[in-house]
Design a protein around this motif. Sequence first.
Motif, short mmCIF file in Angstrom:
data_model
loop_
_atom_site.label_atom_id
_atom_site.label_comp_id
_atom_site.label_asym_id
_atom_site.label_seq_id
_atom_site.Cartn_x
_atom_site.Cartn_y
_atom_site.Cartn_z
N VAL A 1 28.30 -26.39 72.38
CA VAL A 1 27.63 -26.82 73.60
C VAL A 1 28.66 -27.12 74.68
O VAL A 1 28.51 -26.71 75.83
CB VAL A 1 26.75 -28.06 73.31
CG1 VAL A 1 26.27 -28.67 74.62
CG2 VAL A 1 25.58 -27.66 72.45
N VAL A 2 29.72 -27.81 74.28
CA VAL A 2 30.77 -28.16 75.25
C VAL A 2 31.34 -26.90 75.87
O VAL A 2 31.50 -26.79 77.09
CB VAL A 2 31.87 -29.00 74.56
CG1 VAL A 2 33.10 -29.10 75.45
CG2 VAL A 2 31.35 -30.36 74.21
N VAL B 1 28.07 -29.14 68.63
CA VAL B 1 28.43 -29.82 69.88
C VAL B 1 29.62 -29.15 70.54
O VAL B 1 29.66 -28.98 71.76
CB VAL B 1 28.72 -31.31 69.60
CG1 VAL B 1 29.23 -31.99 70.86
CG2 VAL B 1 27.46 -32.00 69.11
N ILE B 2 30.58 -28.69 69.70
CA ILE B 2 31.72 -27.98 70.27
C ILE B 2 31.22 -26.75 71.04
O ILE B 2 31.64 -26.48 72.17
CB ILE B 2 32.70 -27.55 69.16
CG1 ILE B 2 33.41 -28.79 68.59
CG2 ILE B 2 33.73 -26.55 69.69
CD1 ILE B 2 34.26 -28.50 67.38
#
Lengths: 100, 192, 645
Positions: free
Chosen positions: C635-636, C632-633
């Motif tokens: 993706v961010v 997710v990091i």
Amino acid sequence: MIPISAYLIVAAVLFGIGTVGVLISRNMIVVFMCVELMLNAANLALIAFSRALNIMDGHVFVFLALAVAAAEAAVGLAIVLAVYRNRETVNIDRFDMMKW
Amino acid sequence: MSLDVIIFVISAIVAVFGATMMIAQRNAVASVLYLILSLVAQAVLYIQLNALFLAALLIIIYTGAILVLFLFVIMLLNLRGSEELVDKSSSLGRVTKYLVSFLLVLELVFVVRSSFFPSSVGGGVMTSVKSTGFGSVEGVATLLFTRYLYPFELTSILLLAAIVGAVVMAKRERNATAPAPREDNVTEEVKR
Amino acid sequence: MADYLYLIPLFPLIGFLINGLLLGKLSRSMVNLVACASVAASFVVSLLLFFDLKSLPPDSRVIEQVLFTWIPSGTLHVNFGFLLDPLSAVMILVVTGVGFLIHVYSTGYMKHDPGFGRYFAYLNLFTFSMLTLVLANNYLLMFVGWEGVGLCSYLLIGFWFEKKSASDAGKKAFIVNRIGDFGFLIGMFLIFWHVGSLDFRVVMEQAPIVFIAGSGLVTAICLLLFVGATGKSAQIPLYVWLPDAMEGPTPVSALIHAATMVTAGVYMIARTNILYMMAPDALMVVAIIGAATALFAATIGLAQNDIKRVLAYSTVSQLGYMFLACGVASFTAGIFHLMTHAFFKALLFLGAGSVIHAMSEQQDMRYMGGLKKYLPITYITFLLATLAISGIPGFSGFFSKDEILWKSFSSANGHPILWAIGFVTAGLTAFYMFRLVYMTFHGKERMDDETRKHIHESPYSMTVPLMVLGVLSVIGGWIGIPHIFGATNYFEHWLEPVMAAGKHFAPVHTAAAESGGASTEWMLMILTVVFVLAAIFIAYLFYNKRTELATAWRQRLTGVHNLLLNKYYVDEIYGAIIVRPVINLSLFLWKVVDVVFIDGFINGFATMYDGSSEFMSKMQTGRVRSYATLFVIGVVILIAYMVME
């Protein structure tokens, strides 16, 4: 009329909540449910876009996504069953022997 | 405020509330029930977006089939909210996770609010639906059986594969007396 | 008959394959039979081909047999073929004839050695390589034989590899030879570059057209080839390996390091005679190096006490004579001396082997003496060879050496100084050879009683070759009797076709000098003989009659004696100026460049990756949730990047 961005923001928030659930929950089944939630957030966005563009193709995508979700749920839960039978737990942190 | 807006706000709040409660629950059964709540609220939003057929499908497939399956599995495994399943990772780790998810949402909102999309899609007011059949069973079916025929047919193969896979995965191993050597390795690994 | 040319090298090759592949499977007598029979078969074929060649008219005495195309690569086209002409005919007769005798001798000499199978396999391989060398029809195939004999030399010098000195000597021979080979290769490349072929006949035909006589190019080619010759034939400055090569079994010293392999350089120069004739400067260098080596090695031979080392320096000295002959453009004399030297030097070595055999492996002459009555056959044959090498009239060495001396005086390329050096060397040769004879066979018996009990004459397998070689040492020179005796010099006529092309380039005044020099030739010959006899008398005086005289002179000339005993400290000088720096450089390259830089570089990378993967593996917890977090990091960050765009 409600602007489309309102629906998209709801979808984004739902998606974010799903992400949080995946990241913090240790229960494999709950993680699974959060994934379903994220999937539905995406579906909501698709429907909103479809409505905004006045094209119905988005509906077909959602339809297919639902079919995939059903298949995924069946296989995923089967995996949960198999794993539980082996290890007597659904704690996702206990399954870490695939490291290194 | 028109009725539309009121319905939207209520159902949006319910959907978000349901999702939040779902992840906040320790008991998996409660989580499932909250997810159903959220999904029903989302179905209302679908209807607002003229997706009548999909709203029906969402409720039938999700609440009627998938989540029942979840419940079924949870009952089968007789899971309770045990202490073990509480997140024990460090506060720093947990803050990171919240923060990252929050950033993700912020970014998504930013994208939605920005002029990233063409104006007809972006914050603009929605035009009225082109035809009366928008979102109806007929409309979806027409597309499914014309332009999207092959993906639709392929879906059936996917479902078949999922059925076979699920059966194979969930099947109890016959030869219980002689455990497979792999299991020994696994326990070794765990001990280590 | 000419079609059977390829059989000559083939037989020893078969012998090598049988003995080599069935190593340890064959009985001793079987190994002996295979080894000797293969060389004998070669000898028979060589003889037949020799008479075949003889029956042809002199101008067409060339048999060439191309077996197949070896390297067809663009402009480089090399055939695998053999060339038999008068020159290579002499060589194959010497190689197979003397080689056969030494094989027979070896069956007796190696009787008690457990490594006999290996020994005979190497010996056959050597014979094969040597025959390839002399029969090759192009430089490249010659080089194959050249390297092959080098390899066998290395293997046989280090035959008793358990002894460190033996394996060191083998390595030394190999490395020193490599230096020479380098020159040979470069010379060969230059020939190919300018002529476009490595075939002897093409090169000989094209040379007068392609090269300008006396030009720097042809001189360079000749000098580079000569560098190869100095390595293989043990000339200054690359002679140092030959004395050490005596660590090998004595028959090997006889065959490889006296009779055949070391003469390859002389053969090669004779084969290339036309190029040398076109390069008088190179010829002069050859002559000077040859003469210097002859004198230099002879002086060292004066003071050595090891019987084989005296013979080794004698070999170096005699090879110097051969190069002297080549250097004064008298290639015939060089090859003639090569042949007679092969007879008497092989005999000397085999005789020395017989002595060593009888003396229970004692090689130091100071512990010998009075062996005459124990080893009559060895003594007589050894004496014949000594007379031959000393140049006593009637023996083979006399004719060949006299011709060299005369040619070095009279030839247009010669010079009285070259003759003087040869003259002095002849006296020294007689002196040290008779010193050896007296110290070994005459005088007091200086060995201990235990050794004395075991002294015995060698078996027939060893003495018969000695006798045959003894006969050859006497009569071998009669085929090349100089003109002034009124006889025909058959040998010179025989080799004439090979040398004819080169004669064209010889300076013109030779004929006049030779015709007017008959009386000079007589005078010089008598002078030499008298000098040699005087040298023999001094040796008799010093080492038989009044040995205290030798001691007294030795004490008076301690400095010179030590200098000679230590071989002019050449090994030490080479060690200091070449070997030591090379070792230091190697140490530097190893310890600093390799270990610190290269290894450090590579190990540094390994350590870096090791460390970073250690760190990365910490990230790899195996937990799905942490992976998801990282995901997710990512993706961010990605979305942030895209939004920024």
